[in-house]
Design an enzyme around this catalytic site. Structure first.
Site, PDB file in Angstrom:
ATOM      1  N   GLU A 151       0.868  -1.179   0.000  1.00 42.86           N
ATOM      2  CA  GLU A 151       0.000   0.000   0.000  1.00 42.86           C
ATOM      3  C   GLU A 151       0.903   1.228   0.000  1.00 42.86           C
ATOM      4  OE1 GLU A 151      -2.519   0.136   3.383  1.00 42.86           O
ATOM      5  OE2 GLU A 151      -3.318  -1.886   3.111  1.00 42.86           O
TER       6      GLU A 151
ATOM      7  N   ASP B  97      -5.060   8.606  10.497  1.00 44.88           N
ATOM      8  CA  ASP B  97      -3.657   8.308  10.760  1.00 44.88           C
ATOM      9  C   ASP B  97      -3.229   8.730  12.154  1.00 44.88           C
ATOM     10  OD1 ASP B  97      -3.447   7.324   8.217  1.00 44.88           O
ATOM     11  OD2 ASP B  97      -2.708   9.205   7.362  1.00 44.88           O
TER      12      ASP B  97
END
Length: 266
Positions: free
Chosen positions: A49, A60
């Site tokens: 990824e 995140d």
């Protein structure tokens, strides 16, 4: 044909889960981020990824947010991500882009799909896009034979799990816990239940991310999931030394430990 699904199925045929490694493009530098992804494949990653740096990364944690911020500050842009996809996909590992939807929308949805496919990309993981709002992306992805990977959480209803399983291609990304990415002492206990619920909802392949940071944790998750996704621990390893060669060696070591973990899980 889904390249990602094929890689997961190949791992399953070997009696193990697939190892999926996340790395943000442009960190620590653009050149090193590409080399890091290639090293990850050499060390045992089945799928890569590549993160498209974004200024408002709601999913995140601090490690990946800081890495993406540095990448943006150094000028990393969408065109650089697409160029990185081309280089990493040349290793033979299915290469997905993980992104928030706004950069795709701004770039042009069909244009993004066309350019990603032209670069050899396998598809897209959309961290903040749900299937019922993804009509434009689904059409573009289908038109260019790309995977559509959506994210679900332990709080997702059974109806949403079924909708996501039906709408996606490649795998369903199961977030192990409610929260942001990051290394943790243990993987959320809700992860196993979420995988079971997704299978009951019709998902053919379920990969678990958020919180996996050691070979032992990878082995634990690999006992019930089709794939194990690791990001923060690998980015941490890459930032462990200012010397590029030492940092790449640290990355190879942790990926090798994770690969051994998924390999010994069943």
């Amino acid at each position: 044909m889904s390249l990602t699904a094929a890689a997961i199925d190949a791992a399953r045929a070997e009696g193990r889960a697939a190892l999926i490694i996340y790395l943000p493009v442009g960190y620590p530098t653009l050149e090193l981020s590409v080399e890091a992804a290639k090293r990850a494949v050499a060390a045992g990653a089945d799928v890569i990824e590549l993160g498209l740096p974004y200024s408002d990364p709601g999913m995140d944690g601090p490690v990946i947010e800081a890495a993406a911020g540095r990448a943006l500050a150094q000028g990393t842009r969408t065109r650089d991500v697409l160029a990185a996809v081309s280089e990493v996909a040349a290793t033979g590992a299915p290469t997905l882009v993980m992104t928030y939807y706004n950069p795709v929308f701004r770039y042009g949805v069909d244009r993004f799909a066309a350019d990603l496919a032209a670069a050899g990309g396998a598809g897209l993981i959309t961290a903040d896009l749900i299937p019922d709002e993804a009509g434009d992306w689904v059409a573009a992805a289908d038109g260019h034979d790309l995977d559509k990977v959506f994210v679900v959480a332990p709080s997702s209803t059974d109806a949403r799990l079924a909708m996501t399983a039906a709408a996606g291609r490649g795998f369903v990304y199961a977030a192990s816990t409610m929260g942001v990415t990051g290394t943790r002492a243990s993987v959320g206990v809700a992860a196993h239940s979420l995988v079971t619920r997704l299978r009951d909802a019709g998902a053919e392949r379920v990969c678990v991310g958020l919180g996996v940071s050691t070979g032992a944790q990878a082995a634990e998750v690999a006992r019930y999931a089709d794939g194990v996704i690791v990001g923060s621990a690998v980015v941490k390893a890459l930032s462990s030394s200012p010397d590029p060669q030492t940092a790449l060696e640290a990355l190879s070591t942790i990926v090798g430990e994770l690969a051994a973990g998924v390999g010994a899980s069943r």
